[in-house]
Design a protein around this motif. Structure first.
Motif, PDB file in Angstrom:
ATOM      1  N   VAL A  73       0.732  -1.296  -0.126  1.00 18.87           N
ATOM      2  CA  VAL A  73       0.014   0.021   0.070  1.00 18.87           C
ATOM      3  C   VAL A  73       0.929   1.173  -0.101  1.00 18.87           C
ATOM      4  CG1 VAL A  73      -1.725   1.314   1.234  1.00 18.87           C
ATOM      5  CG2 VAL A  73      -1.864  -1.208   1.226  1.00 18.87           C
ATOM      6  N   VAL A  74       0.542   2.211  -0.987  1.00 20.52           N
ATOM      7  CA  VAL A  74       1.279   3.474  -0.794  1.00 20.52           C
ATOM      8  C   VAL A  74       0.455   4.543  -0.614  1.00 20.52           C
ATOM      9  CG1 VAL A  74       2.638   5.156  -2.507  1.00 20.52           C
ATOM     10  CG2 VAL A  74       3.035   2.543  -2.718  1.00 20.52           C
ATOM     11  N   VAL A  75       0.809   5.513   0.363  1.00 26.82           N
ATOM     12  CA  VAL A  75      -0.082   6.504   0.860  1.00 26.82           C
ATOM     13  C   VAL A  75       0.588   7.900   0.291  1.00 26.82           C
ATOM     14  CG1 VAL A  75      -1.228   7.811   2.808  1.00 26.82           C
ATOM     15  CG2 VAL A  75      -0.989   5.274   2.733  1.00 26.82           C
ATOM     16  N   LEU A  76      -0.056   8.752  -0.580  1.00 26.22           N
ATOM     17  CA  LEU A  76       0.244  10.080  -1.119  1.00 26.22           C
ATOM     18  C   LEU A  76      -0.035  10.810  -0.353  1.00 26.22           C
ATOM     19  CD1 LEU A  76      -0.461   9.660  -4.607  1.00 26.22           C
ATOM     20  CD2 LEU A  76       1.823   9.253  -3.954  1.00 26.22           C
ATOM     21  N   ALA A  77       0.813  11.562   0.500  1.00 27.41           N
ATOM     22  CA  ALA A  77       0.635  12.504   1.701  1.00 27.41           C
ATOM     23  C   ALA A  77       1.455  13.749   1.447  1.00 27.41           C
ATOM     24  CB  ALA A  77       0.743  11.979   2.972  1.00 27.41           C
ATOM     25  N   VAL A  78       1.159  14.278  -0.080  1.00 28.52           N
ATOM     26  CA  VAL A  78       1.864  15.524  -0.351  1.00 28.52           C
ATOM     27  C   VAL A  78       1.102  16.614  -0.850  1.00 28.52           C
ATOM     28  CG1 VAL A  78       3.964  14.096  -0.898  1.00 28.52           C
ATOM     29  CG2 VAL A  78       2.400  14.512  -2.722  1.00 28.52           C
ATOM     30  N   PRO A  79       1.569  17.660  -1.126  1.00 33.47           N
ATOM     31  CA  PRO A  79       0.907  18.591  -1.673  1.00 33.47           C
ATOM     32  C   PRO A  79       0.530  18.180  -3.341  1.00 33.47           C
ATOM     33  CG  PRO A  79       2.509  19.738  -0.636  1.00 33.47           C
ATOM     34  CD  PRO A  79       2.751  18.262  -0.601  1.00 33.47           C
ATOM     35  N   ALA A 103      -4.275  11.134  -0.091  1.00 34.25           N
ATOM     36  CA  ALA A 103      -4.662  11.737   1.027  1.00 34.25           C
ATOM     37  C   ALA A 103      -4.568  13.264   0.930  1.00 34.25           C
ATOM     38  CB  ALA A 103      -3.537  11.160   2.331  1.00 34.25           C
ATOM     39  N   CYS A 104      -4.292  13.528  -0.206  1.00 30.83           N
ATOM     40  CA  CYS A 104      -4.193  14.970  -0.644  1.00 30.83           C
ATOM     41  C   CYS A 104      -5.214  15.764  -0.845  1.00 30.83           C
ATOM     42  CB  CYS A 104      -3.298  15.079  -2.283  1.00 30.83           C
ATOM     43  SG  CYS A 104      -1.849  13.800  -2.416  1.00 30.83           S
ATOM     44  N   ASN A 105      -4.853  17.196  -0.959  1.00 36.91           N
ATOM     45  CA  ASN A 105      -6.053  18.245  -0.819  1.00 36.91           C
ATOM     46  C   ASN A 105      -5.349  19.283  -1.926  1.00 36.91           C
ATOM     47  OD1 ASN A 105      -8.370  17.412   0.859  1.00 36.91           O
ATOM     48  ND2 ASN A 105      -6.961  17.586   2.403  1.00 36.91           N
ATOM     49  N   TYR A 106      -6.264  19.872  -2.707  1.00 36.11           N
ATOM     50  CA  TYR A 106      -5.973  20.861  -3.835  1.00 36.11           C
ATOM     51  C   TYR A 106      -6.083  22.085  -3.301  1.00 36.11           C
ATOM     52  CZ  TYR A 106      -6.246  23.424  -8.317  1.00 36.11           C
ATOM     53  OH  TYR A 106      -6.225  24.465  -8.838  1.00 36.11           O
ATOM     54  N   TYR A 107      -5.167  23.120  -3.178  1.00 44.02           N
ATOM     55  CA  TYR A 107      -5.371  24.307  -2.775  1.00 44.02           C
ATOM     56  C   TYR A 107      -4.458  25.116  -3.991  1.00 44.02           C
ATOM     57  CZ  TYR A 107      -7.535  23.245   1.585  1.00 44.02           C
ATOM     58  OH  TYR A 107      -8.144  22.817   2.640  1.00 44.02           O
ATOM     59  N   PHE A 133      -2.651   5.143 -12.562  1.00 47.29           N
ATOM     60  CA  PHE A 133      -2.756   3.950 -11.793  1.00 47.29           C
ATOM     61  C   PHE A 133      -4.106   4.101 -10.783  1.00 47.29           C
ATOM     62  CE2 PHE A 133      -2.117   0.845  -8.117  1.00 47.29           C
ATOM     63  CZ  PHE A 133      -1.304  -0.172  -8.901  1.00 47.29           C
ATOM     64  N   PRO A 134      -4.923   3.078 -10.366  1.00 48.65           N
ATOM     65  CA  PRO A 134      -6.073   3.305  -9.534  1.00 48.65           C
ATOM     66  C   PRO A 134      -5.804   3.946  -8.467  1.00 48.65           C
ATOM     67  CG  PRO A 134      -6.052   1.095 -10.676  1.00 48.65           C
ATOM     68  CD  PRO A 134      -4.641   1.576 -10.933  1.00 48.65           C
ATOM     69  N   VAL A 135      -6.736   4.802  -7.789  1.00 48.19           N
ATOM     70  CA  VAL A 135      -6.450   5.431  -6.711  1.00 48.19           C
ATOM     71  C   VAL A 135      -7.507   5.305  -5.719  1.00 48.19           C
ATOM     72  CG1 VAL A 135      -6.279   7.806  -5.636  1.00 48.19           C
ATOM     73  CG2 VAL A 135      -4.950   7.248  -7.676  1.00 48.19           C
ATOM     74  N   VAL A 136      -7.323   5.039  -4.413  1.00 45.15           N
ATOM     75  CA  VAL A 136      -8.319   5.256  -3.458  1.00 45.15           C
ATOM     76  C   VAL A 136      -8.365   6.550  -2.628  1.00 45.15           C
ATOM     77  CG1 VAL A 136      -9.352   4.180  -1.298  1.00 45.15           C
ATOM     78  CG2 VAL A 136      -8.420   2.752  -3.116  1.00 45.15           C
ATOM     79  N   LYS A 137      -9.337   7.278  -2.542  1.00 44.39           N
ATOM     80  CA  LYS A 137      -9.555   8.523  -1.755  1.00 44.39           C
ATOM     81  C   LYS A 137      -9.745   8.466  -0.300  1.00 44.39           C
ATOM     82  CE  LYS A 137      -9.430  13.185  -2.060  1.00 44.39           C
ATOM     83  NZ  LYS A 137      -8.166  14.039  -2.347  1.00 44.39           N
ATOM     84  N   ALA A 138      -8.743   8.708   0.569  1.00 49.03           N
ATOM     85  CA  ALA A 138      -8.935   8.533   2.080  1.00 49.03           C
ATOM     86  C   ALA A 138      -8.086   9.400   2.961  1.00 49.03           C
ATOM     87  CB  ALA A 138      -8.960   7.301   2.509  1.00 49.03           C
ATOM     88  N   LEU A 139      -8.371   9.777   3.890  1.00 51.58           N
ATOM     89  CA  LEU A 139      -7.670  10.429   5.056  1.00 51.58           C
ATOM     90  C   LEU A 139      -7.273  12.034   4.702  1.00 51.58           C
ATOM     91  CD1 LEU A 139      -4.943   7.628   5.665  1.00 51.58           C
ATOM     92  CD2 LEU A 139      -6.150   8.932   7.526  1.00 51.58           C
ATOM     93  N   ASN A 140      -8.214  12.424   3.708  1.00 51.03           N
ATOM     94  CA  ASN A 140      -7.659  13.798   3.110  1.00 51.03           C
ATOM     95  C   ASN A 140      -8.617  14.735   4.151  1.00 51.03           C
ATOM     96  OD1 ASN A 140     -10.266  12.892   1.895  1.00 51.03           O
ATOM     97  ND2 ASN A 140     -10.201  15.015   1.173  1.00 51.03           N
ATOM     98  N   ASN A 141      -9.705  14.370   4.883  1.00 49.85           N
ATOM     99  CA  ASN A 141     -10.700  15.251   5.271  1.00 49.85           C
ATOM    100  C   ASN A 141     -10.751  15.231   6.798  1.00 49.85           C
ATOM    101  OD1 ASN A 141     -11.850  12.653   5.722  1.00 49.85           O
ATOM    102  ND2 ASN A 141     -13.787  13.805   6.035  1.00 49.85           N
ATOM    103  N   ILE A 142      -9.567  15.076   7.452  1.00 49.23           N
ATOM    104  CA  ILE A 142      -9.411  15.173   9.142  1.00 49.23           C
ATOM    105  C   ILE A 142      -8.026  15.907   9.072  1.00 49.23           C
ATOM    106  CG2 ILE A 142      -8.131  12.923   9.104  1.00 49.23           C
ATOM    107  CD1 ILE A 142      -9.335  12.511  11.857  1.00 49.23           C
TER     108      ILE A 142
END
Length: 286
Positions: A73-79, A103-107, A133-142
């Motif tokens: 599992v790879v978690v993207l936690a970058v801008p 786990a990213c958010n766009y600003y 690559f398929p992505v799962v969105k999670a951990l971005n809204n806390i």
């Protein structure tokens, strides 16, 4: 249409790679290590810059290529601005069966303009198309600082629920299982295209809802207001002092989403926010 689904039994990932050693990456890495997973953490500067992060989180500092190659599992936690530079590494190192978590958010004020997203494309859809690559969105809204403090054992009253959106049922189930393990109720929020419902500026963003509340908040999301609300959130965040309480931010967000309207502490948090913004404005003009 937002739907519910329970996580089915999945194969426990042997290795989880966190890309990004900022507040989000370190918080997620710490919780996963505490939950018993084998975790690596990496960034663009290399493992020599992560020895203190390694000590604090318990995750192993690795270079990007090795971290991705060895992971399940790879978690993207970058801008979002960091996604394009990662594309060659992800393209060459990801393999079928791996799970890629966004786990990213766009600003735009931070990341620059991404035209497709500004025109309405869901952030995670853009990431998935960019890295092929398929992505799962999670951990971005806390709020990242609350990932540890808001975690609760299974069955706890008012346990925070987090949405998980994706098109691959098995990948979604894996991510839901991880969220449950680190102290949150996981909710299947539907396909990746619907992940806009959990983006910044929507009612489910940083409100730390219960499972019942989350279903309502996702259903009440407004796509047309997303950009305006997101930019308001970022403008407020930039003005706040560094020591403004993350929990107060959650209380204000819940109030704005129509929750806790009769709780005095929510209105007190709103007053504290207004006072902090007024002080920041006064300092700029003094």
């Amino acid at each position: 249409m937002v739907t519910t689904a329970q996580s089915q039994a999945t194969t426990v990932p042997r290795q989880i790679a966190i890309i990004g050693a900022g507040v989000v990456g370190t918080a997620v890495a710490t919780q996963l290590v505490h939950a018993g997973y084998s975790v690596s953490i990496s960034n663009s500067r290399g493992p020599s810059s992560l020895y203190e992060v390694e000590r604090l989180t318990g995750a192993k500092a690795l270079d990007l290529e090795r971290a991705v190659s060895e992971a399940d599992v790879v978690v993207l936690a970058v801008p979002m601005s960091g996604i394009l530079p990662l594309q060659p590494i992800l393209h060459s190192c990801m393999r079928p069966g791996m799970v890629l978590v966004d786990a990213c958010n766009y600003y735009p004020s931070r990341d620059g303009i991404i035209q497709q997203v500004d025109e309405g494309m869901a952030e995670s859809v853009w990431i998935s198309e960019t890295v092929s690559f398929p992505v799962v969105k999670a951990l971005n809204n806390i709020i990242a600082l609350n990932i540890a403090s808001s975690a609760r054992p299974k069955g706890s009253p008012k346990r925070v629920a987090l949405p998980v959106a994706g098109d691959d049922d098995k990948a979604v189930a894996v991510v839901m299982e991880l969220l449950e393990a680190i102290g949150f109720d996981a909710f299947n929020a539907g396909p990746l295209e619907d992940s806009w419902r959990q983006q910044a500026g929507q009612p489910a963003y940083c409100t730390e809802p219960t499972l019942k509340e989350l279903v309502t908040l996702l259903s009440s999301a407004h796509r047309e207001k997303a950009k305006e609300n997101r930019d308001k959130v970022m403008a407020i965040a930039k003005k706040l002092p560094p020591d403004f309480s993350p929990q107060s931010m959650v209380q204000v967000a819940r109030l704005g989403a129509g929750l806790d309207l009769w709780k005095p502490r929510s209105w007190l948090a709103a007053i504290q926010l207004a006072y902090a913004l007024a002080r920041a404005s006064f300092k700029r003009t003094a």
